[in-house]
Design a protein around this motif. Structure first.
Motif, PDB file in Angstrom:
ATOM      1  N   GLU A 242     -41.478  25.762   2.183  1.00  0.00           N
ATOM      2  CA  GLU A 242     -40.865  25.065   1.144  1.00  0.00           C
ATOM      3  C   GLU A 242     -41.449  24.026   0.853  1.00  0.00           C
ATOM      4  O   GLU A 242     -42.019  23.175   1.353  1.00  0.00           O
ATOM      5  CB  GLU A 242     -39.365  24.578   1.905  1.00  0.00           C
ATOM      6  N   THR A 244     -40.817  22.146  -2.535  1.00  0.00           N
ATOM      7  CA  THR A 244     -40.160  21.477  -3.434  1.00  0.00           C
ATOM      8  C   THR A 244     -39.642  20.258  -3.094  1.00  0.00           C
ATOM      9  O   THR A 244     -39.442  19.073  -3.901  1.00  0.00           O
ATOM     10  CB  THR A 244     -38.971  22.171  -4.169  1.00  0.00           C
ATOM     11  N   VAL A 246     -36.604  19.513  -2.665  1.00  0.00           N
ATOM     12  CA  VAL A 246     -34.962  19.607  -3.041  1.00  0.00           C
ATOM     13  C   VAL A 246     -34.009  19.877  -2.041  1.00  0.00           C
ATOM     14  O   VAL A 246     -34.374  20.830  -1.245  1.00  0.00           O
ATOM     15  CB  VAL A 246     -34.919  20.375  -4.219  1.00  0.00           C
ATOM     16  N   LYS A 247     -33.257  18.916  -1.752  1.00  0.00           N
ATOM     17  CA  LYS A 247     -32.261  19.059  -0.628  1.00  0.00           C
ATOM     18  C   LYS A 247     -31.817  20.580  -0.483  1.00  0.00           C
ATOM     19  O   LYS A 247     -31.664  21.293   0.630  1.00  0.00           O
ATOM     20  CB  LYS A 247     -30.984  18.193  -0.890  1.00  0.00           C
ATOM     21  N   SER A 248     -31.211  20.967  -1.767  1.00  0.00           N
ATOM     22  CA  SER A 248     -30.402  22.275  -1.627  1.00  0.00           C
ATOM     23  C   SER A 248     -31.515  23.483  -1.151  1.00  0.00           C
ATOM     24  O   SER A 248     -30.891  24.515  -0.569  1.00  0.00           O
ATOM     25  CB  SER A 248     -29.690  22.480  -2.812  1.00  0.00           C
ATOM     26  N   VAL A 249     -32.530  23.391  -1.883  1.00  0.00           N
ATOM     27  CA  VAL A 249     -33.673  24.276  -1.424  1.00  0.00           C
ATOM     28  C   VAL A 249     -34.232  24.273  -0.108  1.00  0.00           C
ATOM     29  O   VAL A 249     -34.344  25.476   0.669  1.00  0.00           O
ATOM     30  CB  VAL A 249     -35.005  24.095  -2.411  1.00  0.00           C
ATOM     31  N   PRO A 269     -38.456  15.520   1.014  1.00  0.00           N
ATOM     32  CA  PRO A 269     -37.001  15.357   0.231  1.00  0.00           C
ATOM     33  C   PRO A 269     -36.780  13.678  -0.031  1.00  0.00           C
ATOM     34  O   PRO A 269     -37.209  12.956   0.902  1.00  0.00           O
ATOM     35  CB  PRO A 269     -36.030  15.779   1.428  1.00  0.00           C
ATOM     36  N   THR A 270     -35.827  13.525  -1.054  1.00  0.00           N
ATOM     37  CA  THR A 270     -35.593  12.312  -1.166  1.00  0.00           C
ATOM     38  C   THR A 270     -34.022  11.934  -1.099  1.00  0.00           C
ATOM     39  O   THR A 270     -33.593  10.859  -1.063  1.00  0.00           O
ATOM     40  CB  THR A 270     -35.539  11.902  -2.595  1.00  0.00           C
ATOM     41  N   GLU A 271     -33.319  13.079  -0.385  1.00  0.00           N
ATOM     42  CA  GLU A 271     -32.175  12.844   0.199  1.00  0.00           C
ATOM     43  C   GLU A 271     -31.825  13.447   1.426  1.00  0.00           C
ATOM     44  O   GLU A 271     -32.700  14.211   1.789  1.00  0.00           O
ATOM     45  CB  GLU A 271     -31.092  14.016  -0.746  1.00  0.00           C
ATOM     46  N   GLY A 337     -42.188  19.498 -13.537  1.00  0.00           N
ATOM     47  CA  GLY A 337     -42.119  20.740 -12.680  1.00  0.00           C
ATOM     48  C   GLY A 337     -42.690  21.895 -13.599  1.00  0.00           C
ATOM     49  O   GLY A 337     -42.791  23.087 -12.928  1.00  0.00           O
TER      50      GLY A 337
END
Length: 349
Positions: A242, A244, A246-249, A269-271, A337
């Motif tokens: 992984e 990206t 990104v939390k969901s990813v 991640p930032t979240e 991106g």
């Protein structure tokens, strides 16, 4: 010292554009320090995170940025033995052979400008000896910066973090600079199938050229988890990377990892991320990557040999080029991106 001042991009305030201006150099080099002329630098997501203060308040403002570049050595400080004046080098953030020097102290507008052991968004730089690896002067100096982070990270992710074996399935989330190289090295070690996931078709096409056997535009997928399992097997993907952040990813990447597989997080991640940790008590592995634990003085020469032998291609990974004066535009392109790796022609006026 040969250089008194040089142009540099300075981070003076978090979440604000960099200021391009002249900075003043110290009069002499300290033990283990090396003066270089920076030629080309690429931009990593780490610099985007630094500017955004993703890890919290920045205690070192103002400071310089950048950690992957090609350069020429101009002068060496006391104790330096692994490089000499005239050498062509890759500048990298992971430590290697040689001395770890004190960090340099530059001056700008009457104040100290902080810098780490390597910075590359500046025309000249004082670098720690152990952040430099010598390469042949005839190697492509626009490609060489990739060896300072993106490519060596990908090598380490495949070899050290994920430990991919022949015939194992691999999924790579994010086909940016690091992700594209992860795809390429997964192919080189015999992984199958290799699935690249991104939201941009042009990046997926690059991934296909570099060895992805399947490409998925996640924006067009009604059920990405099911689609991945349909390609790699009902139990999931053996090795997932992984990139990206990104939390969901991240959550999806972990969930689609095989119960006996590994999920490697390269993106920061930032979240806060929510996962079920029960599988970790059995055989599933979740790990963060720290540059793939690469060893630059060993890995960079190997990569150069493979590239020169035609076993590796970096064609198309650099998608944009800017001058140092246009660094903020370049950073915006990275944030969009839509880029692979963005190149800064530092030596260009």
């Amino acid at each position: 010292m040969k250089i008194a001042t040089a142009k540099a991009a300075i981070l003076t305030e978090s979440r604000k554009p960099l200021i391009v201006d002249e900075i003043a150099f110290p009069e002499t080099l300290d033990v283990g320090q090396v003066l270089v002329k920076v030629l080309y630098s690429t931009i990593c997501g780490a610099q985007i995170n630094e500017i955004a203060a993703a890890k919290g308040p920045d205690r070192f403002l103002p400071h310089l940025l950048g950690h992957e570049a090609s350069a020429v050595v101009l002068e060496t400080g006391p104790g330096v033995t692994t490089v000499k004046a005239g050498d062509t080098v890759v500048m990298h953030w992971r430590p290697s052979q040689g001395i770890q020097s004190p960090t340099p102290a530059y001056r700008w507008n009457g104040q100290k400008v902080n810098a780490g052991w390597v910075t590359t968004f500046n025309e000249h730089a004082i670098v720690s000896e152990n952040r430099l690896t010598v390469i042949s002067a005839d190697y492509d100096l626009k490609i060489a910066p990739l060896l300072g982070c993106a490519v060596t990270t990908a090598v380490g992710v495949i070899n050290n973090d994920a430990k991919v074996k022949i015939g194992e399935s691999v999924a790579v989330f994010g086909a940016g600079g690091v992700g594209l190289n992860v795809v390429q090295f997964a192919s080189l070690v015999g992984a199958y199938p290799i699935v690249a996931v991104d939201i941009l078709d042009n990046k997926l096409e690059m991934a296909r050229r570099l060895g992805a056997t399947h490409c998925i535009n996640s924006r067009n997928s009604a059920d990405l988890d099911a689609e991945l399992r349909n390609i790699t097997g009902a139990k999931g993907v053996d090795k997932v990377v992984e990139t990206t952040g990104v939390k969901s990813v991240i959550e999806l990447a972990y969930n689609v990892t095989h119960p006996d597989g590994s999920c490697v997080l390269v993106g920061v991640p930032t979240e806060k991320v929510t996962i079920s940790t029960l599988p970790i008590h059995f055989n599933k592995v979740l790990t963060g990557s720290h540059g793939g634990d690469c060893v630059p003085d060993i890995d960079i020469p190997r990569i150069v040999r493979l590239n020169q032998a035609g076993r590796l291609s970096f064609e198309g990974i650099i998608t944009h080029e800017f001058s140092l004066d246009d660094i903020n535009t370049a950073l915006d392109v990275v944030r969009s991106g839509e880029a692979g790796r963005v190149l800064i022609n530092v030596a260009r006026a």
